[in-house]
Design an enzyme around this catalytic site. Structure first.
Site, PDB file in Angstrom:
ATOM      1  N   ARG A 130     -11.891   6.863  -3.948  1.00  0.00           N
ATOM      2  CA  ARG A 130     -10.852   5.812  -3.633  1.00  0.00           C
ATOM      3  C   ARG A 130     -11.499   4.635  -3.999  1.00  0.00           C
ATOM      4  O   ARG A 130     -12.281   4.434  -4.343  1.00  0.00           O
ATOM      5  CB  ARG A 130     -11.017   5.647  -1.875  1.00  0.00           C
ATOM      6  N   HIS A 189      -3.845  -5.561   1.399  1.00  0.00           N
ATOM      7  CA  HIS A 189      -3.484  -5.735   2.862  1.00  0.00           C
ATOM      8  C   HIS A 189      -4.450  -6.392   3.435  1.00  0.00           C
ATOM      9  O   HIS A 189      -5.400  -7.067   3.004  1.00  0.00           O
ATOM     10  CB  HIS A 189      -3.138  -4.125   3.265  1.00  0.00           C
ATOM     11  N   CYS A 203       0.840  -1.189   0.129  1.00  0.00           N
ATOM     12  CA  CYS A 203       0.019   0.003   0.018  1.00  0.00           C
ATOM     13  C   CYS A 203       0.900   1.249  -0.003  1.00  0.00           C
ATOM     14  O   CYS A 203       1.611   1.473  -1.014  1.00  0.00           O
ATOM     15  CB  CYS A 203      -0.977  -0.093   1.167  1.00  0.00           C
TER      16      CYS A 203
END
Length: 239
Positions: free
Chosen positions: A126, A189, A93
């Site tokens: 996002r 993640h 990330c």
């Protein structure tokens, strides 16, 4: 045999349980009788990359990445030498974004490590989703979770995998992550490695082979539960 894992700046770069990746690597080594230790480096610590076999660069917010930006300039030369000498790196990330030359945000420019020919720019909205990849490195799909505002462009570098479900690097090209030498960068993640033992073993194997020779092999482990979970996720999202 022994592996030393360097965890860079866990006090700042530890979003979404990145420490779980360290625990996974440690445990999979120990189950095989491989000695393993982890060294956590804070911002003011000196890093001797020659003593490290795997480096983890975890995720952080844009603010936290700004905080480590100046420190990255100090370690860039040594980190670059480590990578070019086939040192093993897993960057997740925010750490993935820092592998490149820069991350351009609304708050300003974050200078990257320039370890891989890539860059990131903040996009509108996002990209948040469960995500599934098919990678040339593994038979089993890679699964995880992504939540990032940056759009990463890897130029001519090799992607980690093709997106079967989710958004990936930029939500458009259909690819996710990057592979360069023994470096893997990814937005996945949650944490990544416990869900993907094949990727954890790739890191361990390449670290051991660099240190002890190319004839090193890993003894198999019982990953039946992990494979069952992987299959469940794939069936759920790839109907």
């Amino acid at each position: 045999m022994k592996i030393t894992i360097g965890h860079l700046y866990p006090d700042l770069l530890n979003l979404y349980g990145d420490r779980g990746n360290i625990q996974c690597l440690m445990r999979r080594c120990q189950w095989r009788g491989i000695e393993a230790e982890t060294i956590a480096f804070e911002l003011n610590d000196t890093i001797d990359f020659s003593g490290l076999d795997i480096v983890l660069l975890g995720g952080g917010s844009d603010r936290e990445q700004m905080l480590v930006c100046e420190k990255l300039k100090e370690i860039q030369k040594d980190f670059k030498a480590y990578v070019e000498d086939n040192g093993v790196v897993i960057a997740i990330c925010g750490g993935y974004q820092l592998l490149g030359s820069y991350y351009k945000t609304d708050q300003g420019m974050i200078t990257g490590l320039d370890l891989v020919d890539m860059y990131t720019e903040q996009g509108e909205g996002r990209l948040i989703s469960n995500i599934i990849l098919q990678s040339d490195l593994f038979e089993m799909p890679i699964v995880g979770f992504e939540n990032h505002g940056g759009r990463t462009f890897i130029n001519n570098c090799k992607p980690l995998g093709k997106v079967l479900y989710g958004s990936g690097n930029d939500g458009e090209t259909g690819y996710e992550g990057v592979v360069y030498k023994n470096v893997i960068g990814t937005y996945l993640h949650g944490p990544l490695l416990p869900k993907n033992p094949q990727l954890a073993d790739w890191l361990i194997l390449h670290a051991l082979q660099k240190k002890y020779g190319s004839d090193v092999e890993l003894s198999p482990l019982d990953d039946s539960q992990e494979k069952e979970a992987n299959e469940y996720i794939c069936q759920r999202f790839l109907k």
